[in-house]
Design an enzyme around this catalytic site. Structure first.
Site, PDB file in Angstrom:
ATOM      1  CE  LYS A  76      -4.313   2.136   2.720  1.00  0.00           C
ATOM      2  NZ  LYS A  76      -4.422   1.781   3.656  1.00  0.00           N
ATOM      3  CB  SER A 131      -7.955  -0.157   5.810  1.00  0.00           C
ATOM      4  OG  SER A 131      -8.907   1.300   6.196  1.00  0.00           O
ATOM      5  CB  SER A 185      -7.992   2.714   3.040  1.00  0.00           C
ATOM      6  OG  SER A 185      -7.305   2.484   3.868  1.00  0.00           O
TER       7      SER A 185
END
Length: 539
Positions: free
Chosen positions: A94, A203, A179
């Site tokens: 990420k 998330s 997210s």
């Protein structure tokens, strides 16, 4: 729905081999047998990225050193050195997880680019260092909801100013999840074999559930957050995504502080392990809401069918194993981390904790950069940047379609000044007590002998069950079960108390073996160009 007939989205062969359903262990075996090299495997994934990412926008940065790293791993293998099961295996992280290479760690935002272009992070995030040491090949950074969904109360899920709108590969008109959506999409579409995401509140688990992959969110503290752009130290954790439980667990072995005398992979089992297992269904405000939600009827029925199969496999599944604090800790209208404050009780709000910790911790992160030539050092500096560049960053409400409320969550955090006052102290104590002692722990112990886990519908009411685990800092795993009427996957989550990842892995892999619910992306509505809003719509 528009289908994918005009696009060639089949997984390309790797040295003549279809690796679409290969696990990490199978890839490692093929590498050992010389069926292909890590260089060829990495080329295959980069080729897949080039074709698919135009549609799903799951990748922000491609690592220009990926093939060089793969080549080094091949040379080590030729010399008889194989570092681990991850040796030569491609992965992504990420975009809020620092990588000290020719990629930019920006949490999806252009607002930190002035800090990082011409400046550098001091080193890789600790979890990235561990994976490099294990021989894994970093091929890119995944797209994400900008600032890990911290900047606004109403926003387009999966959108970032750097990466654009990440889309669900099962139905491109649908959101990828919370997210870490880009990390989940990369695994679902075979852009990467496994990936890392971060979770503050849902998330990792939520996007895994919506992309038919396994998400493993560990106990807060089991994986290091050093070098991760922070949100809340009390809730933040780094988790893993894999197409199979075993893959997510191998990745967890690679990044965690580990077990003294065993690997987490040793707990992977088959459906036979369900014989004699005991699970609970937390009904009040969790399963009851899933049952009553009309647009989730197909998911509810699919999950109930899966639970019946679990019973038939020899497990005992107990109904009405409630969280004693359910009416206090679970918002009545669905997931909302600031619900208590909206009712006049900020001293009971999860967001009171998050906004206070974020203010301090983002300043600490920025101050730790090797250089900072543009002098962006505080949350106020970021807010000011977004306001000055509102056409790109939507700092002013109504100026960017992805952020109708501008950066109102940032502004609330800035207003807190990071002061750990009585509201903050009481809120932290409250959410932990209600989610732990009077929540998950109490439910697990409510039937005499401890239960092996609480089975929950991950997506029901916006993920309220996962939110309880987030407040507790407790581990969760989600297993693919099926696909709903919109073509979007759904799964079954298991909750446990702190540091019981072994039980989540044991029973998660057993349920996976029993159900085999993972679906292949269908790329429905392939020309979709909509935003996908989440949060409280402004009046």
């Amino acid at each position: 729905m528009t289908n994918q007939t005009e696009y060639d989205l089949e997984m390309p062969l790797c040295a003549g081999i279809n690796i679409e359903d290969y696990s990490i262990t199978q890839l490692q075996q093929a590498l050992t047998e010389g069926k292909f090299t890590s260089y060829e495997l990495t080329e295959c994934h980069l080729g897949r990225m080039e074709v698919v990412d135009e549609l799903v926008k799951a990748v922000i940065d491609v690592n220009p050193e990926a093939l060089l790293i793969a080549d080094r791993m091949d040379k080590e293998r030729e010399e008889g050195k194989v570092r681990s099961l991850l040796h030569g295996i491609p992965f992504v992280v990420k975009n809020n997880i620092a990588t000290k290479d020719d990629m930019q760690t920006t949490a999806g935002s252009t607002s930190t680019i002035p800090v990082l272009v011409g400046a550098t992070v001091p080193k890789d995030a600790e979890v990235v260092t561990k994976l490099r040491d294990a021989g894994a090949v970093l091929i890119g950074n995944a797209n994400m909801s900008e600032w890990a969904a911290m900047r606004a109360s109403y926003y387009s899920e999966g959108y970032s100013s750097r990466g654009g709108q990440c889309r669900n590969p099962y139905n491109l008109a649908e959101a990828p999840g919370d997210s870490s959506g880009g990390s989940a999409v990369c695994v679902a579409t075979n852009i990467a074999t496994f990936s890392l995401g971060t979770e503050t509140d849902g998330s990792v688990i939520y996007p895994a559930d919506r992309n038919s992959v396994v998400g493993l969110k560990p106990t807060v503290g089991l994986t290091s957050t050093a070098g991760v752009i922070p949100e809340s130290s009390s809730l933040d954790t780094v988790g893993t995504f894999g197409r199979f439980v075993a893959d997510a667990v191998i990745a967890l072995d690679g990044i965690s502080h580990g077990l003294e005398n065993a690997s987490y992979s040793s707990f992977v089992t088959t459906k036979e392990a369900l014989k004699g297992a005991r699970f609970g269904l937390p009904w009040k405000r969790i399963w009851e809401r899933a049952k009553r939600t009309s647009n989730g009827k197909m998911e509810y029925e699919g999950l109930i069918t899966a639970i019946q199969k679990i019973r038939e496999a020899g497990a005992e599944v107990l109904n009405n194993v409630d969280l004693p604090s359910a009416e206090e800790i679970v918002p009545p209208e669905g997931s909302d981390w600031d619900y208590a404050a909206k009712q006049g009780r900020p001293e009971q709000s999860e967001f009171t904790v998050v906004k206070t910790e974020f203010y301090n911790e983002i300043q600490s992160y920025l101050s730790g950069l090797t250089s900072n030539p543009h002098n962006i050092k505080t949350l106020e500096d970021i807010i000011a940047y977004n306001t000055r560049h509102t056409e790109k960053e939507g700092g002013v409400p109504g100026t960017h379609p992805a952020w109708p409320t501008g950066q109102d969550t940032f502004e609330k955090s800035a207003a807190s000044k990071g002061i750990k006052n009585d509201n903050y102290t009481n809120a932290l104590a409250y959410i932990q007590k209600k989610s732990r002692d009077e929540g998950i722990d109490a439910a697990l112990e409510s039937q005499g002998e401890p239960l092996d886990g609480l089975l929950v519908p991950v997506q029901a009411d916006g993920g309220v069950a996962v939110q309880v685990a987030a407040k507790a800092g407790y581990p969760v795993i989600t297993i693919p079960i099926g696909v709903n009427e919109n073509g979007v996957p759904f799964g079954l989550g298991i909750l446990q108390t702190a540091h019981k990842e072994d039980l989540l892995i044991k029973y998660g892999s057993a349920i996976e073996d029993l159900i085999r619910g993972r679906a292949k992306p269908q790329f429905l509505n392939i020309k979709a160009d909509n935003f996908m809003f989440i949060g409280i719509k402004p009046e």
